[in-house]
Scaffold this motif. Structure first.
Motif, PDB file in Angstrom:
ATOM      1  N   ARG A 194       5.751   4.543  -6.549  1.00 17.42           N
ATOM      2  CA  ARG A 194       6.489   3.435  -5.932  1.00 17.42           C
ATOM      3  C   ARG A 194       7.133   3.897  -4.623  1.00 17.42           C
ATOM      4  O   ARG A 194       7.130   3.177  -3.618  1.00 17.42           O
ATOM      5  N   LYS A 195       7.678   5.102  -4.645  1.00 21.65           N
ATOM      6  CA  LYS A 195       8.329   5.646  -3.450  1.00 21.65           C
ATOM      7  C   LYS A 195       7.332   5.717  -2.282  1.00 21.65           C
ATOM      8  O   LYS A 195       7.636   5.289  -1.174  1.00 21.65           O
ATOM      9  N   LEU A 196       6.135   6.203  -2.529  1.00 24.80           N
ATOM     10  CA  LEU A 196       5.145   6.312  -1.444  1.00 24.80           C
ATOM     11  C   LEU A 196       4.726   4.934  -0.950  1.00 24.80           C
ATOM     12  O   LEU A 196       4.482   4.739   0.242  1.00 24.80           O
ATOM     13  N   ALA A 197       4.647   3.971  -1.866  1.00 24.65           N
ATOM     14  CA  ALA A 197       4.250   2.615  -1.475  1.00 24.65           C
ATOM     15  C   ALA A 197       5.322   1.943  -0.616  1.00 24.65           C
ATOM     16  O   ALA A 197       5.055   0.938   0.042  1.00 24.65           O
ATOM     17  N   SER A 198       6.547   2.496  -0.611  1.00 30.39           N
ATOM     18  CA  SER A 198       7.628   1.888   0.180  1.00 30.39           C
ATOM     19  C   SER A 198       7.712   2.504   1.583  1.00 30.39           C
ATOM     20  O   SER A 198       8.491   2.042   2.411  1.00 30.39           O
ATOM     21  N   LEU A 199       6.929   3.524   1.842  1.00 33.96           N
ATOM     22  CA  LEU A 199       7.004   4.204   3.141  1.00 33.96           C
ATOM     23  C   LEU A 199       6.088   3.542   4.170  1.00 33.96           C
ATOM     24  O   LEU A 199       5.172   2.799   3.828  1.00 33.96           O
ATOM     25  N   SER A 200       6.348   3.863   5.438  1.00 38.33           N
ATOM     26  CA  SER A 200       5.497   3.366   6.520  1.00 38.33           C
ATOM     27  C   SER A 200       4.742   4.541   7.143  1.00 38.33           C
ATOM     28  O   SER A 200       5.351   5.505   7.604  1.00 38.33           O
ATOM     29  N   PHE A 201       3.418   4.454   7.098  1.00 41.40           N
ATOM     30  CA  PHE A 201       2.578   5.500   7.693  1.00 41.40           C
ATOM     31  C   PHE A 201       1.222   4.898   8.021  1.00 41.40           C
ATOM     32  O   PHE A 201       0.898   3.796   7.576  1.00 41.40           O
ATOM     33  N   ASP A 202       0.446   5.593   8.806  1.00 34.59           N
ATOM     34  CA  ASP A 202      -0.852   5.058   9.230  1.00 34.59           C
ATOM     35  C   ASP A 202      -2.018   5.674   8.474  1.00 34.59           C
ATOM     36  O   ASP A 202      -2.952   4.982   8.080  1.00 34.59           O
ATOM     37  N   ALA A 203      -1.996   7.003   8.321  1.00 33.47           N
ATOM     38  CA  ALA A 203      -3.124   7.714   7.706  1.00 33.47           C
ATOM     39  C   ALA A 203      -2.650   8.403   6.432  1.00 33.47           C
ATOM     40  O   ALA A 203      -1.456   8.630   6.244  1.00 33.47           O
ATOM     41  N   ALA A 204      -3.599   8.703   5.547  1.00 40.17           N
ATOM     42  CA  ALA A 204      -3.244   9.385   4.298  1.00 40.17           C
ATOM     43  C   ALA A 204      -4.333  10.383   3.927  1.00 40.17           C
ATOM     44  O   ALA A 204      -5.527  10.101   4.047  1.00 40.17           O
ATOM     45  N   GLY A 205      -3.884  11.547   3.451  1.00 43.48           N
ATOM     46  CA  GLY A 205      -4.806  12.566   2.955  1.00 43.48           C
ATOM     47  C   GLY A 205      -4.473  12.874   1.509  1.00 43.48           C
ATOM     48  O   GLY A 205      -3.294  12.962   1.155  1.00 43.48           O
ATOM     49  N   GLY A 214     -10.358  13.252  -3.055  1.00 49.98           N
ATOM     50  CA  GLY A 214     -10.878  11.955  -2.636  1.00 49.98           C
ATOM     51  C   GLY A 214     -10.906  11.785  -1.144  1.00 49.98           C
ATOM     52  O   GLY A 214     -10.738  12.726  -0.363  1.00 49.98           O
ATOM     53  N   VAL A 215     -11.107  10.552  -0.755  1.00 48.12           N
ATOM     54  CA  VAL A 215     -11.418  10.197   0.630  1.00 48.12           C
ATOM     55  C   VAL A 215     -10.134   9.967   1.424  1.00 48.12           C
ATOM     56  O   VAL A 215      -9.297   9.159   1.029  1.00 48.12           O
ATOM     57  N   PRO A 216      -9.966  10.643   2.551  1.00 50.83           N
ATOM     58  CA  PRO A 216      -8.795  10.347   3.382  1.00 50.83           C
ATOM     59  C   PRO A 216      -8.904   8.969   4.038  1.00 50.83           C
ATOM     60  O   PRO A 216     -10.002   8.437   4.189  1.00 50.83           O
ATOM     61  N   ILE A 217      -7.755   8.444   4.411  1.00 54.47           N
ATOM     62  CA  ILE A 217      -7.712   7.131   5.061  1.00 54.47           C
ATOM     63  C   ILE A 217      -7.176   7.342   6.475  1.00 54.47           C
ATOM     64  O   ILE A 217      -6.144   7.976   6.652  1.00 54.47           O
ATOM     65  N   GLY A 218      -7.887   6.795   7.465  1.00 53.34           N
ATOM     66  CA  GLY A 218      -7.525   7.048   8.855  1.00 53.34           C
ATOM     67  C   GLY A 218      -6.564   6.046   9.465  1.00 53.34           C
ATOM     68  O   GLY A 218      -5.902   6.348  10.452  1.00 53.34           O
ATOM     69  N   ARG A 219      -6.483   4.841   8.886  1.00 59.07           N
ATOM     70  CA  ARG A 219      -5.562   3.843   9.459  1.00 59.07           C
ATOM     71  C   ARG A 219      -5.163   2.796   8.408  1.00 59.07           C
ATOM     72  O   ARG A 219      -5.832   2.640   7.392  1.00 59.07           O
ATOM     73  N   ASP A 220      -4.063   2.111   8.694  1.00 62.82           N
ATOM     74  CA  ASP A 220      -3.539   1.053   7.809  1.00 62.82           C
ATOM     75  C   ASP A 220      -3.294   1.545   6.391  1.00 62.82           C
ATOM     76  O   ASP A 220      -3.390   0.776   5.425  1.00 62.82           O
ATOM     77  N   ALA A 221      -2.987   2.813   6.228  1.00 66.01           N
ATOM     78  CA  ALA A 221      -2.902   3.382   4.887  1.00 66.01           C
ATOM     79  C   ALA A 221      -1.717   2.827   4.092  1.00 66.01           C
ATOM     80  O   ALA A 221      -1.839   2.571   2.894  1.00 66.01           O
ATOM     81  N   SER A 222      -0.562   2.633   4.723  1.00 66.47           N
ATOM     82  CA  SER A 222       0.586   2.204   3.919  1.00 66.47           C
ATOM     83  C   SER A 222       0.395   0.771   3.417  1.00 66.47           C
ATOM     84  O   SER A 222       0.859   0.427   2.332  1.00 66.47           O
ATOM     85  N   THR A 223      -0.337  -0.051   4.154  1.00 65.33           N
ATOM     86  CA  THR A 223      -0.653  -1.399   3.665  1.00 65.33           C
ATOM     87  C   THR A 223      -1.512  -1.294   2.410  1.00 65.33           C
ATOM     88  O   THR A 223      -1.289  -2.002   1.408  1.00 65.33           O
ATOM     89  N   TYR A 224      -2.474  -0.404   2.453  1.00 63.55           N
ATOM     90  CA  TYR A 224      -3.358  -0.156   1.308  1.00 63.55           C
ATOM     91  C   TYR A 224      -2.541   0.301   0.085  1.00 63.55           C
ATOM     92  O   TYR A 224      -2.735  -0.182  -1.035  1.00 63.55           O
ATOM     93  N   PHE A 225      -1.593   1.214   0.320  1.00 60.79           N
ATOM     94  CA  PHE A 225      -0.747   1.700  -0.773  1.00 60.79           C
ATOM     95  C   PHE A 225       0.083   0.566  -1.353  1.00 60.79           C
ATOM     96  O   PHE A 225       0.213   0.435  -2.559  1.00 60.79           O
ATOM     97  N   ARG A 226       0.677  -0.240  -0.474  1.00 63.10           N
ATOM     98  CA  ARG A 226       1.546  -1.343  -0.937  1.00 63.10           C
ATOM     99  C   ARG A 226       0.752  -2.328  -1.770  1.00 63.10           C
ATOM    100  O   ARG A 226       1.197  -2.774  -2.830  1.00 63.10           O
ATOM    101  N   GLU A 246      -2.065  -1.842  -3.447  1.00 65.33           N
ATOM    102  CA  GLU A 246      -2.473  -1.236  -4.715  1.00 65.33           C
ATOM    103  C   GLU A 246      -1.303  -1.199  -5.687  1.00 65.33           C
ATOM    104  O   GLU A 246      -1.451  -1.454  -6.878  1.00 65.33           O
ATOM    105  N   TRP A 247      -0.119  -0.866  -5.158  1.00 63.79           N
ATOM    106  CA  TRP A 247       1.062  -0.761  -6.017  1.00 63.79           C
ATOM    107  C   TRP A 247       1.428  -2.145  -6.571  1.00 63.79           C
ATOM    108  O   TRP A 247       1.743  -2.295  -7.743  1.00 63.79           O
ATOM    109  N   ARG A 248       1.334  -3.159  -5.704  1.00 62.49           N
ATOM    110  CA  ARG A 248       1.658  -4.523  -6.124  1.00 62.49           C
ATOM    111  C   ARG A 248       0.684  -4.963  -7.242  1.00 62.49           C
ATOM    112  O   ARG A 248       1.102  -5.512  -8.255  1.00 62.49           O
TER     113      ARG A 248
END
Ligand SMILES: [Zn+2]
Ligand SMILES: [Zn+2]
Length: 258
Positions: free
Chosen positions: A222-233, A237-249, A251-253
């Motif tokens: 939940r904590k990670l889904a509340s953060l703002s960031f662009d990329a994720a490693g 698995g597969v890294p994400i190059g952009r819009d990553a925090s939207t993806y996290f939010r 998925e969490w929802r």
């Protein structure tokens, strides 16, 4: 993993590179300044900074050549690796650490709660397997608490909430659950989050193979889904190059609603 799933992931995120270790053997750029290094079935990440190179995690044992190859691929030499920061002290994240430090002299960093296992080389605290057949099988196959590794000395215990003055600023976020001393790391200049094993991104965002503490795992996700960031490693698995925090939010929802 079926090919179709890799294609689906790659199509959905054209900037993402399949990186499960079986598919690729060489490093690949995720965003400007960050490269994913395949370390068996785990990932390490190289960050280029004005203060030299920084490595996040060090994969399974015997994989140090992949890191040295990636460093040389950037036109650098191993002694330019200055920092080695661990998300946590599991064998698939510290396995090649001793060999890497021997060659490079890099300074090592880890959360205090995982330092004893890294410095003893095992045994490791046991995990309760995550739900689902594939996670249970992976936990059995890939995590062996009695495994013994070459110990690695930790030079600097990480402090929760600190901003490491490395590569332009790396924030330390405590994300326990999978491991008590697990941290995620936010590289400020590139707005890239190094998730470690809070999530894997194999066929979409999902749980890691197991946990030390289930409630803490939920809170960390939940904590990670509340953060703002662009990329994720991810550690796996597969890294994400952009819009990553939207993806996290999202998925969490979905997960919370399920
Ligand atoms: Zn782990
Ligand atoms: Zn892992």
């Amino acid at each position: 993993m079926p090919d179709a799933d890799l294609v689906r992931i790659s199509t959905a995120r054209p900037d993402a590179a399949p990186c499960l270790g079986l598919e690729r053997t060489t490093a690949k750029q995720v965003i400007n300044g960050v490269h994913v290094v395949p370390m068996g079935m785990a990932n390490a990440f190289l960050i280029e900074g004005d203060d030299g190179l920084t490595l996040i995690d060090s994969g399974y044992p015997g994989r140090e050549a992949a890191v040295f190859g990636a460093i040389r691929g950037l036109g650098s030499s191993p002694d330019q690796l200055k920092h080695l920061i661990f998300t946590h002290g599991h064998p698939d994240h510290i396995g090649s650490a001793a060999a890497i430090v021997r060659e490079t002299g890099a300074r090592t960093y880890m959360h205090p709660l995982d330092i004893p296992v890294a410095e003893s080389g095992g045994p490791f605290r046991s995990l309760t397997a995550a739900l689902g057949l594939s996670r249970r099988m992976m936990c059995k196959l890939f995590f062996h608490p009695d495994e013994r590794l070459e110990p690695v000395a930790i030079d600097q215990p990480l402090t929760v909430g600190e901003m490491l003055p490395i590569a332009g600023g790396i924030e330390v976020i405590h994300t326990p659950g999978h491991s008590a001393g697990h941290v995620s790391l936010l590289w400020r200049p590139g707005r890239m989050l190094f998730v470690g094993d809070v999530y894997m991104n194999l066929m979409g965002l999902g749980d890691p193979i197991g946990f030390e503490n289930l409630e803490e795992r939920r809170a960390s996700q939940r904590k990670l889904a509340s953060l703002s960031f662009d990329a994720a490693g991810f550690g796996h698995g597969v890294p994400i190059g952009r819009d990553a925090s939207t993806y996290f939010r999202n998925e969490w929802r979905e997960k919370s609603a399920a």
